[in-house]
Write a protein that holds these residues in place. Sequence first.
Motif, short mmCIF file in Angstrom:
data_model
loop_
_atom_site.label_atom_id
_atom_site.label_comp_id
_atom_site.label_asym_id
_atom_site.label_seq_id
_atom_site.Cartn_x
_atom_site.Cartn_y
_atom_site.Cartn_z
N SER A 1 -13.49 -13.25 14.73
CA SER A 1 -13.37 -13.61 13.68
C SER A 1 -13.09 -12.57 12.54
O SER A 1 -13.25 -11.33 12.84
N LYS A 2 -12.33 -12.94 11.55
CA LYS A 2 -11.72 -11.99 10.69
C LYS A 2 -12.29 -12.09 9.25
O LYS A 2 -13.04 -12.92 8.97
N PRO A 3 -12.29 -10.85 8.42
CA PRO A 3 -13.02 -10.83 7.16
C PRO A 3 -12.26 -11.92 6.27
O PRO A 3 -11.30 -12.07 6.31
N ARG A 4 -13.48 -12.51 5.64
CA ARG A 4 -12.89 -13.36 4.56
C ARG A 4 -12.23 -12.73 3.35
O ARG A 4 -11.32 -13.59 2.56
N CYS A 5 -12.65 -11.71 2.91
CA CYS A 5 -12.03 -11.00 1.89
C CYS A 5 -11.72 -9.54 2.24
O CYS A 5 -12.50 -8.69 2.79
N ILE A 6 -10.53 -9.00 1.79
CA ILE A 6 -10.17 -7.65 1.93
C ILE A 6 -9.79 -7.00 0.60
O ILE A 6 -9.06 -7.75 -0.13
N MET A 7 -10.49 -5.79 0.36
CA MET A 7 -10.15 -5.48 -1.06
C MET A 7 -9.71 -3.77 -0.82
O MET A 7 -10.18 -3.27 0.20
N MET A 8 -8.67 -3.50 -1.52
CA MET A 8 -8.11 -2.23 -1.22
C MET A 8 -7.56 -1.51 -2.58
O MET A 8 -7.16 -2.24 -3.58
N GLU A 9 -7.96 -0.47 -2.61
CA GLU A 9 -7.64 0.44 -3.98
C GLU A 9 -6.64 1.57 -3.48
O GLU A 9 -7.15 2.56 -2.43
N ASN A 10 -5.58 1.76 -4.15
CA ASN A 10 -4.87 2.98 -3.71
C ASN A 10 -3.91 3.36 -4.92
O ASN A 10 -3.94 2.88 -5.98
N VAL A 11 -3.14 4.40 -4.63
CA VAL A 11 -2.24 5.01 -5.73
C VAL A 11 -1.14 3.89 -5.70
O VAL A 11 -0.72 3.10 -4.79
N PRO A 12 -0.46 3.63 -7.02
CA PRO A 12 0.48 2.62 -7.30
C PRO A 12 1.81 2.81 -6.48
O PRO A 12 2.53 2.06 -6.15
N GLU A 13 1.95 4.08 -6.12
CA GLU A 13 3.20 4.55 -5.48
C GLU A 13 3.16 3.74 -4.12
O GLU A 13 4.36 4.11 -3.40
N ILE A 14 2.15 3.58 -3.51
CA ILE A 14 2.12 2.64 -2.11
C ILE A 14 3.17 1.76 -2.22
O ILE A 14 3.62 1.61 -1.30
N GLU A 15 3.43 0.90 -3.28
CA GLU A 15 4.43 -0.32 -3.28
C GLU A 15 5.74 0.24 -3.04
O GLU A 15 6.35 -0.50 -2.68
N GLY A 16 6.00 1.47 -3.17
CA GLY A 16 7.17 1.94 -2.89
C GLY A 16 7.56 2.58 -1.50
O GLY A 16 8.58 3.43 -1.26
N ALA A 17 6.55 2.88 -0.73
CA ALA A 17 6.72 3.48 0.41
C ALA A 17 7.46 2.90 1.26
O ALA A 17 7.79 1.76 1.43
N CYS A 18 8.29 3.94 1.99
CA CYS A 18 9.21 3.63 2.80
C CYS A 18 9.40 4.62 3.95
O CYS A 18 8.61 5.66 3.96
N ARG A 19 10.28 4.23 5.17
CA ARG A 19 10.53 5.13 6.03
C ARG A 19 11.08 6.50 5.68
O ARG A 19 11.79 6.36 4.61
N LEU A 20 11.20 7.38 6.54
CA LEU A 20 11.81 8.77 6.24
C LEU A 20 13.25 8.71 6.96
O LEU A 20 13.55 8.32 7.93
N GLY A 21 13.64 9.45 6.23
CA GLY A 21 15.38 9.64 6.83
C GLY A 21 15.27 10.83 7.59
O GLY A 21 14.27 11.48 8.14
N PRO A 22 16.45 11.05 8.32
CA PRO A 22 16.63 12.06 9.29
C PRO A 22 16.05 13.49 8.91
O PRO A 22 15.70 14.31 9.48
N ASP A 23 16.24 13.79 7.30
CA ASP A 23 15.99 15.13 6.82
C ASP A 23 14.25 15.08 6.60
O ASP A 23 13.83 16.09 6.07
N GLY A 24 13.75 14.09 6.98
CA GLY A 24 12.29 14.11 6.78
C GLY A 24 11.81 13.65 5.34
O GLY A 24 10.76 13.70 4.95
N GLU A 25 12.74 13.25 4.43
CA GLU A 25 12.52 12.70 3.05
C GLU A 25 12.56 11.34 3.05
O GLU A 25 13.20 10.67 3.99
#
Length: 78
Positions: free
Chosen positions: A1-25
């Motif tokens: 069974s799965k949770p009925r409600c999930i809540m999360m708090e984080n930094v706003p920058e999480i919305e822009g998170a992305c993969r890293l390039g070959p340079d590690g940036e």
Amino acid sequence: SKPRCIMMENVPEIEGACRLGPDGEPDLRFAGENWRSFVNALRRMGYEVQWRKLKAKDYGSPTIRERLFMIARCDGGE
């Protein structure tokens, strides 16, 4: 069974998170892909997902820090 409600708090920058390039940036061509993938995975599991950026000072805290709050529900609530 799965949770009925999930809540999360984080930094706003999480919305822009992305993969890293070959340079590690962050490769900004993919900005936001991780957040979209996370939200879409929750939706595929049957959750309604909403999130907002809120400033703590607007809720009585003595700081100007902004946070991102997300709620995912599958209980029919809003």
